[in-house]
Design a protein around this motif. Structure first.
Motif, PDB file in Angstrom:
ATOM      1  N   GLN A 251       0.845  -1.206   0.000  1.00  0.00           N
ATOM      2  CA  GLN A 251       0.000   0.000   0.000  1.00  0.00           C
ATOM      3  C   GLN A 251       0.882   1.259   0.000  1.00  0.00           C
ATOM      4  N   ALA A 252       1.954   1.220   0.808  1.00  0.00           N
ATOM      5  CA  ALA A 252       2.862   2.366   0.883  1.00  0.00           C
ATOM      6  C   ALA A 252       3.511   2.609  -0.476  1.00  0.00           C
ATOM      7  N   MET A 253       3.902   1.512  -1.157  1.00  0.00           N
ATOM      8  CA  MET A 253       4.542   1.661  -2.466  1.00  0.00           C
ATOM      9  C   MET A 253       3.567   2.251  -3.484  1.00  0.00           C
ATOM     10  N   GLU A 254       2.294   1.845  -3.385  1.00  0.00           N
ATOM     11  CA  GLU A 254       1.287   2.416  -4.276  1.00  0.00           C
ATOM     12  C   GLU A 254       1.222   3.934  -4.112  1.00  0.00           C
ATOM     13  N   TRP A 255       1.165   4.344  -2.831  1.00  0.00           N
ATOM     14  CA  TRP A 255       1.101   5.778  -2.545  1.00  0.00           C
ATOM     15  C   TRP A 255       2.348   6.491  -3.053  1.00  0.00           C
ATOM     16  N   LEU A 256       3.513   5.882  -2.812  1.00  0.00           N
ATOM     17  CA  LEU A 256       4.762   6.520  -3.224  1.00  0.00           C
ATOM     18  C   LEU A 256       4.823   6.669  -4.738  1.00  0.00           C
ATOM     19  N   SER A 257       4.350   5.647  -5.484  1.00  0.00           N
ATOM     20  CA  SER A 257       4.403   5.824  -6.940  1.00  0.00           C
ATOM     21  C   SER A 257       3.401   6.873  -7.387  1.00  0.00           C
ATOM     22  N   ARG A 258       2.275   6.969  -6.676  1.00  0.00           N
ATOM     23  CA  ARG A 258       1.300   8.024  -7.011  1.00  0.00           C
ATOM     24  C   ARG A 258       1.912   9.411  -6.920  1.00  0.00           C
ATOM     25  N   VAL A 259       2.747   9.622  -5.881  1.00  0.00           N
ATOM     26  CA  VAL A 259       3.336  10.957  -5.706  1.00  0.00           C
ATOM     27  C   VAL A 259       4.733  11.018  -6.312  1.00  0.00           C
ATOM     28  N   GLY A 260       5.083  10.001  -7.115  1.00  0.00           N
ATOM     29  CA  GLY A 260       6.344  10.042  -7.854  1.00  0.00           C
ATOM     30  C   GLY A 260       7.584   9.834  -7.020  1.00  0.00           C
ATOM     31  N   LEU A 261       7.471   9.098  -5.908  1.00  0.00           N
ATOM     32  CA  LEU A 261       8.634   8.910  -5.047  1.00  0.00           C
ATOM     33  C   LEU A 261       8.955   7.421  -4.838  1.00  0.00           C
ATOM     34  N   ALA A 262       8.485   6.572  -5.754  1.00  0.00           N
ATOM     35  CA  ALA A 262       8.687   5.139  -5.573  1.00  0.00           C
ATOM     36  C   ALA A 262      10.174   4.805  -5.489  1.00  0.00           C
ATOM     37  N   ASP A 263      11.002   5.532  -6.246  1.00  0.00           N
ATOM     38  CA  ASP A 263      12.433   5.208  -6.252  1.00  0.00           C
ATOM     39  C   ASP A 263      13.123   5.654  -4.958  1.00  0.00           C
ATOM     40  N   LYS A 264      12.414   6.375  -4.091  1.00  0.00           N
ATOM     41  CA  LYS A 264      13.026   6.845  -2.848  1.00  0.00           C
ATOM     42  C   LYS A 264      12.644   5.969  -1.660  1.00  0.00           C
ATOM     43  N   SER A 265      11.935   4.874  -1.892  1.00  0.00           N
ATOM     44  CA  SER A 265      11.383   4.111  -0.762  1.00  0.00           C
ATOM     45  C   SER A 265      12.467   3.622   0.191  1.00  0.00           C
ATOM     46  N   GLY A 266      13.672   3.319  -0.333  1.00  0.00           N
ATOM     47  CA  GLY A 266      14.737   2.806   0.536  1.00  0.00           C
ATOM     48  C   GLY A 266      15.652   3.887   1.056  1.00  0.00           C
ATOM     49  N   SER A 267      15.390   5.154   0.702  1.00  0.00           N
ATOM     50  CA  SER A 267      16.283   6.235   1.129  1.00  0.00           C
ATOM     51  C   SER A 267      15.962   6.682   2.545  1.00  0.00           C
TER      52      SER A 267
ATOM     53  N   ASP B 207      17.157  12.236   5.230  1.00  0.00           N
ATOM     54  CA  ASP B 207      18.108  13.335   5.005  1.00  0.00           C
ATOM     55  C   ASP B 207      18.679  13.333   3.590  1.00  0.00           C
ATOM     56  N   ARG B 208      18.334  12.309   2.780  1.00  0.00           N
ATOM     57  CA  ARG B 208      18.787  12.300   1.380  1.00  0.00           C
ATOM     58  C   ARG B 208      17.735  12.927   0.466  1.00  0.00           C
ATOM     59  N   LEU B 209      16.594  13.345   1.047  1.00  0.00           N
ATOM     60  CA  LEU B 209      15.487  13.870   0.252  1.00  0.00           C
ATOM     61  C   LEU B 209      15.425  15.387   0.351  1.00  0.00           C
ATOM     62  N   SER B 210      14.887  16.025  -0.696  1.00  0.00           N
ATOM     63  CA  SER B 210      14.668  17.469  -0.630  1.00  0.00           C
ATOM     64  C   SER B 210      13.499  17.743   0.316  1.00  0.00           C
ATOM     65  N   GLY B 211      13.340  19.017   0.706  1.00  0.00           N
ATOM     66  CA  GLY B 211      12.254  19.386   1.606  1.00  0.00           C
ATOM     67  C   GLY B 211      10.892  19.014   1.045  1.00  0.00           C
ATOM     68  N   GLY B 212      10.702  19.270  -0.256  1.00  0.00           N
ATOM     69  CA  GLY B 212       9.418  18.968  -0.877  1.00  0.00           C
ATOM     70  C   GLY B 212       9.129  17.468  -0.878  1.00  0.00           C
ATOM     71  N   GLN B 213      10.188  16.684  -1.136  1.00  0.00           N
ATOM     72  CA  GLN B 213      10.009  15.230  -1.124  1.00  0.00           C
ATOM     73  C   GLN B 213       9.698  14.736   0.282  1.00  0.00           C
ATOM     74  N   GLN B 214      10.419  15.294   1.280  1.00  0.00           N
ATOM     75  CA  GLN B 214      10.173  14.881   2.669  1.00  0.00           C
ATOM     76  C   GLN B 214       8.738  15.188   3.069  1.00  0.00           C
ATOM     77  N   GLN B 215       8.252  16.384   2.655  1.00  0.00           N
ATOM     78  CA  GLN B 215       6.905  16.760   3.064  1.00  0.00           C
ATOM     79  C   GLN B 215       5.864  15.863   2.395  1.00  0.00           C
ATOM     80  N   ARG B 216       6.123  15.453   1.158  1.00  0.00           N
ATOM     81  CA  ARG B 216       5.173  14.557   0.498  1.00  0.00           C
ATOM     82  C   ARG B 216       5.160  13.191   1.183  1.00  0.00           C
ATOM     83  N   VAL B 217       6.351  12.735   1.615  1.00  0.00           N
ATOM     84  CA  VAL B 217       6.401  11.476   2.362  1.00  0.00           C
ATOM     85  C   VAL B 217       5.621  11.620   3.673  1.00  0.00           C
ATOM     86  N   ALA B 218       5.767  12.785   4.334  1.00  0.00           N
ATOM     87  CA  ALA B 218       5.069  12.999   5.603  1.00  0.00           C
ATOM     88  C   ALA B 218       3.555  12.963   5.395  1.00  0.00           C
TER      89      ALA B 218
END
Lengths: 246, 287
Positions: A117-133, A136-147
């Motif tokens: 389910q988490a991977m589905e959400w991450l691909s929806r917001v275009g962050l599937a490739d960041k799932s293992g990161s 602190d390796r993410l930009s502020g915008g990416q971190q906020q979308r994960v939050a």
């Protein structure tokens, strides 16, 4: 009403932060809270999420008084998502672990199901490739979308957003706002404290102007932002325009 | 395709200058080290009592005999085996005790007040109490009560070490727990995690990572203080060295035991330095 705050009062010492504030939010409604720093926007959101104990008044969620001390706050918080200004991702966990922590530990869902389910959400917001990161390796915008995803996987009835774009570089604000706009399209009930007047105008069904711990004025965005009735609201908007934020 | 960058004349000059300075510094360091070493050597070996000290502290034959044991004297090496076992067990127990006390001290609410008060009293008193006195109290005081099933002196001495170091480690753990920003707790609670789950999954993992270098440092101190158990009677490396010294009227066995303790501590000191360095690098890597 999904959320109903009645005469909510909160003081920190001699400082009255919420002064018998009342606010109702209907299901599928998006309410934007605007107002100067210290007007009580963040405190109201923290009080609704029971992170801050109120001094008087009642907060109801689905008609249930959640400020009753006999209510288990952990159960209430499972129904309310909160996204913070500074993301507050857990730095020692990967993006995927951040998102699946509550589904697995609180809602006792099977790990594999929570992960897919988490991977589905991450691909929806275009962050599937960041799932293992790590965060602190993410930009502020990416971190906020994960939050935001972290709050959404718990399927909350209500999503509270506390100035979620205030800590972002201007060019990263858009990606977060797009995500919130999509959530509105899906009928998510949201209360968002914001300094982005343009965004409040686009996405909110109703804008509430907070001043000195009260809702001084509320109504459709076009009215509150375009033709405010109160002098204090006009003053606030004039300062915002001066700062180039509208 | 752009041509690879060619350093400018100015940059080449800078590189040459820096290289010259580096060679000069190395030469000066080598020279001054040699001078200091020579002076130390001359100072020690040239002292009037050197021959005497050499024979009573650095006697090779006595060292070998004390190490392996002979003439019914206990061997330092077999005493050291007791130290090693004690080090491992005491370290594990002291870490567990310290973590438990630190968690108890962070509890909130009126019900847990007595627990909190006890934990605080414990860390205050046992950090102040000298370890030697705790060992005496445990090893000689508790058997004095003549209770049924009193454990051996070795176990009581180990308990004294665990209780004393547990107090120090508890404070290190507590510092780590308090260094985790409250917004992390707010984020976890907002997701519906209970206080216990928040501690377990969010606060403690971050806290322990942060305080690993000081924790390991205290563990190194614990390792060497395990030798104080000899005061209670069991024959560990130091006790064996003392018996050898008493029999031969020569202090070399103590030197042997000291060297062995240093060798035992070296791996853990190495790990501590490595972990500290890694933590510093990670911090400097920034966001």
């Amino acid at each position: 009403m999904l959320l109903s705050c009645t005469d909510v009062r909160k003081t920190f010492g001699a400082n009255v932060v919420l002064d018998n504030l009342s606010l109702d939010v209907a299901e599928h409604e998006v309410v934007a809270l605007i107002g100067a720093s210290g007007s009580g926007k963040s405190t109201l959101l923290r009080c609704v999420n029971l992170l801050t104990e109120i001094d008087d008044g009642v907060v109801r969620l689905d008609g249930e008084d959640i400020t009753d001390p006999r209510v288990d706050p952990d159960l209430v918080r499972q129904k309310i998502g909160l996204v913070f200004q500074s993301y507050n991702l857990f730095p020692h966990m990967t993006v995927l672990d951040n998102i699946t922590l509550a589904p697995v530990r609180v809602h006792k869902r099977p790990v594999a199901e929570a992960r897919s389910q988490a991977m589905e959400w991450l691909s929806r917001v275009g962050l599937a490739d960041k799932s293992g990161s790590y965060p602190d390796r993410l930009s502020g915008g990416q971190q906020q979308r994960v939050a935001i995803v972290r709050a959404l996987v718990n399927s909350p009835r209500l999503l509270l957003l506390d100035e979620v774009t205030s800590a972002l570089d201007p060019e990263l604000v858009g990606e977060v706002l797009t995500m919130i706009r999509e959530l509105k399209g899906e009928g998510m009930t949201m209360v968002l404290a914001t300094h982005e007047m343009g965004f409040a105008r686009q996405v909110a069904d109703r804008v509430a102007f907070l001043d000195k711990g009260r809702v001084l004025e509320q109504g459709p965005p076009s009215q509150v932002l375009g033709d405010p009735a109160e002098a204090r609201t006009r003053q606030f908007l004039a300062r915002i325009i001066e700062a180039g934020r509208l | 395709m752009t041509a690879p960058h060619q350093p400018s004349r100015t940059q080449l000059e800078r590189i040459a200058y820096r290289r010259k300075r580096a060679i000069r510094s190395t030469l000066i360091a080598a020279f001054s080290t040699a001078v200091v070493g020579l002076l130390l050597y001359l100072g020690v070996t040239g002292s009037p009592g050197w021959a005497r000290v050499k024979s009573s502290f650095l006697d090779w034959d006595i060292a070998v005999k004390a190490l392996t044991g002979r003439d019914n004297y206990p061997s330092i090496l077999s005493g050291l085996w007791l130290n090693i076992r004690l080090m491992v067990i005491c370290t594990a127990c002291a870490l567990a005790l310290g973590l438990l006390i630190a968690i108890l001290r962070t509890l909130r609410g009126p019900v847990t007040f007595p627990v909190r008060a006890l934990a605080t009293t414990y860390t205050y008193s046992f950090r102040g109490l000298p370890l030697i006195i705790v060992i005496y109290l445990f090893a000689f005081g508790i058997p004095g009560l003549r209770l049924q099933g009193t454990p051996s002196v070795t176990v009581l001495g180990a308990a004294a070490i665990v209780v004393t170091y547990g107090a120090y480690l508890a404070e290190v753990f507590r510092a780590g727990i308090e260094s985790v920003h409250p917004s992390q707790v707010a984020a976890a609670r907002s997701l519906g995690l209970s206080y216990r789950r928040t501690m377990r999954h969010v606060v403690l993992p971050q806290a322990i990572r942060r305080v690993t270098p000081p924790l390991l440092n205290d563990t190194v101190a614990l390792q060497k203080d395990v030798g104080l158990i000899s005061l209670a009677g069991p024959i560990d490396a130091i006790r064996a060295a003392q018996i050898n010294q008493a029999g031969t009227a020569n202090f070399t066995p103590y030197v042997v035991a000291g060297v062995l303790f240093v060798l035992l501590a070296l791996p853990l000191i190495g790990v501590t330095d490595w972990v500290t360095l890694r933590a510093a690098r990670r911090q400097n890597a920034g966001n």
